[in-house]
Design an enzyme around this catalytic site. Structure first.
Site, PDB file in Angstrom:
ATOM      1  N   LYS A  56       0.831  -1.205   0.000  1.00 25.05           N
ATOM      2  CA  LYS A  56       0.000   0.000   0.000  1.00 25.05           C
ATOM      3  C   LYS A  56       0.863   1.251   0.000  1.00 25.05           C
ATOM      4  O   LYS A  56       0.590   2.213  -0.731  1.00 25.05           O
ATOM      5  CB  LYS A  56      -0.931  -0.018   1.213  1.00 25.05           C
ATOM      6  CG  LYS A  56      -2.016  -1.078   1.146  1.00 25.05           C
ATOM      7  CD  LYS A  56      -2.790  -1.172   2.455  1.00 25.05           C
ATOM      8  CE  LYS A  56      -3.863  -2.248   2.384  1.00 25.05           C
ATOM      9  NZ  LYS A  56      -4.587  -2.440   3.652  1.00 25.05           N
ATOM     10  N   GLN A 100      -4.895  -2.242   9.635  1.00 30.31           N
ATOM     11  CA  GLN A 100      -4.807  -3.530   8.953  1.00 30.31           C
ATOM     12  C   GLN A 100      -5.438  -4.635   9.806  1.00 30.31           C
ATOM     13  O   GLN A 100      -5.115  -4.787  10.979  1.00 30.31           O
ATOM     14  CB  GLN A 100      -3.333  -3.865   8.668  1.00 30.31           C
ATOM     15  CG  GLN A 100      -3.126  -5.124   7.872  1.00 30.31           C
ATOM     16  CD  GLN A 100      -3.722  -5.037   6.482  1.00 30.31           C
ATOM     17  OE1 GLN A 100      -3.626  -4.002   5.827  1.00 30.31           O
ATOM     18  NE2 GLN A 100      -4.323  -6.113   6.022  1.00 30.31           N
ATOM     19  N   ASP A 123     -11.113   2.731   4.362  1.00 26.84           N
ATOM     20  CA  ASP A 123     -11.618   1.369   4.166  1.00 26.84           C
ATOM     21  C   ASP A 123     -13.136   1.346   4.055  1.00 26.84           C
ATOM     22  O   ASP A 123     -13.714   0.366   3.576  1.00 26.84           O
ATOM     23  CB  ASP A 123     -11.192   0.461   5.327  1.00 26.84           C
ATOM     24  CG  ASP A 123      -9.800  -0.133   5.113  1.00 26.84           C
ATOM     25  OD1 ASP A 123      -9.451  -0.396   3.951  1.00 26.84           O
ATOM     26  OD2 ASP A 123      -9.080  -0.352   6.101  1.00 26.84           O
TER      27      ASP A 123
END
Length: 312
Positions: A56, A100, A123
């Site tokens: 990422k 994460q 997200d």
């Protein structure tokens, strides 16, 4: 001669999206001086998660964004993690925050996701963003769509154009993929059925699908004989299974690929289908978040100028 499905190339589509994002990042920087920044938090030392976070960061840099990663020990307390999120929420130079997953079992995932500022929740997991997704309005300020479902919809739009009136079956009901992709398909005016590994008569339901999205996390669950001829298949499953050659392992999807491609009109491979789109859509959300925060700042500045003009 047996027909073979067109392979939907997620790598190529993700590369195109990243090029578009890079243009947007450069425009934002030139017009406002703001460079979008993504902050990733990793708790623990799971190798797969560490690799994913690193990718990422690399892809963010490739499109001209800034990124930073914060790594906490697996034994870090929930209070420590929440305090870090608070600092990033308050940092005006950070536009996107992701934690994460999975988290260690002693940490309440729901509490952590709720702590992220919805405007920085790239997200799309915060309850506010979940609610905005269900609002059926693409014009709602601050609407952030979860990354994998967004990528799926882009691939479907490229393949089919309008989805209106099609029968869509989603296999999998997670908050990360299944439920949000069902909302998006419904908003695209599909007739949507949501199934899962416990659904009775799953083969018959799958056979009704013009569009099949499988995100069940069950290797080779969907047999090719279940697929409606001409259907478009989006396989979100990423399942590690023992190698058929006796050593190591390999990644397969939820769909029996070789069987399905003999009946479908188009299908995503695993790997190389939906996966590359997920990180690209994360970058898209980071750019949208940066643009949204910039717009809010401009609105506040305009309001302040309007108030001052009353006394001019």
């Amino acid at each position: 001669m047996t027909a073979t499905a067109r392979i939907i190339d997620g790598k190529q589509r993700a590369a195109q999206l990243r090029r578009e994002i890079a243009i947007g990042v450069a425009r934002l920087r030139d017009e406002t001086g703001i460079v979008p920044k993504l902050a990733a938090i990793l708790v623990g030392d799971a190798p797969a998660s560490a690799i994913y976070v690193r990718r990422k960061g690399e892809q963010a840099a490739a499109v001209g964004m800034e990124s930073e990663s914060h790594r906490l020990h697996a034994s870090a307390s929930q209070a420590d993690l929440l305090a870090l999120i608070d600092r990033l929420n308050d940092d005006a130079t950070v536009h996107g925050i992701l934690v994460q997953l999975p988290l260690p079992p002693h940490i309440d995932k729901a509490a952590v996701l709720r702590r992220i500022d919805p405007a920085k929740d790239v997200d799309g997991f915060h309850p506010v963003n979940v609610g905005l997704l269900a609002s059926d309005s693409e014009t709602v300020d601050g609407r952030i769509i979860p990354c994998t479902p967004m990528g799926c919809m882009m691939l479907l739009a490229d393949e089919l154009g309008s989805l209106e009136g099609m029968n869509a079956v989603v296999v999998g009901c997670s908050n990360i993929v299944g439920r949000p992709i069902a909302q998006l398909l419904l908003q695209a005016r599909c007739t949507v059925s949501i199934a899962h590994i416990h659904t009775r008569n799953l083969p018959e339901l799958v056979a009704s699908a013009d569009i099949l999205v499988s995100a069940a996390g069950a290797p080779r669950l969907i047999r090719g004989s279940w697929i409606k001829p001409g259907a478009v298949v989006i396989d979100v499953g990423i399942n590690r299974v023992p190698s058929e050659y006796g050593e190591g392992s390999r990644i397969v999807g939820d769909v029996c690929f070789e069987e399905a491609k003999a009946r479908a009109s188009a299908i995503t491979p695993v790997p190389g289908g939906v996966g590359p789109m997920t990180i690209a859509c994360l970058l898209e959300n980071t750019l949208r978040a940066a643009n949204g925060i910039t717009t809010q700042r401009r609105s506040k500045s305009d309001a302040a100028r309007d108030q001052l003009s009353q006394f001019a």
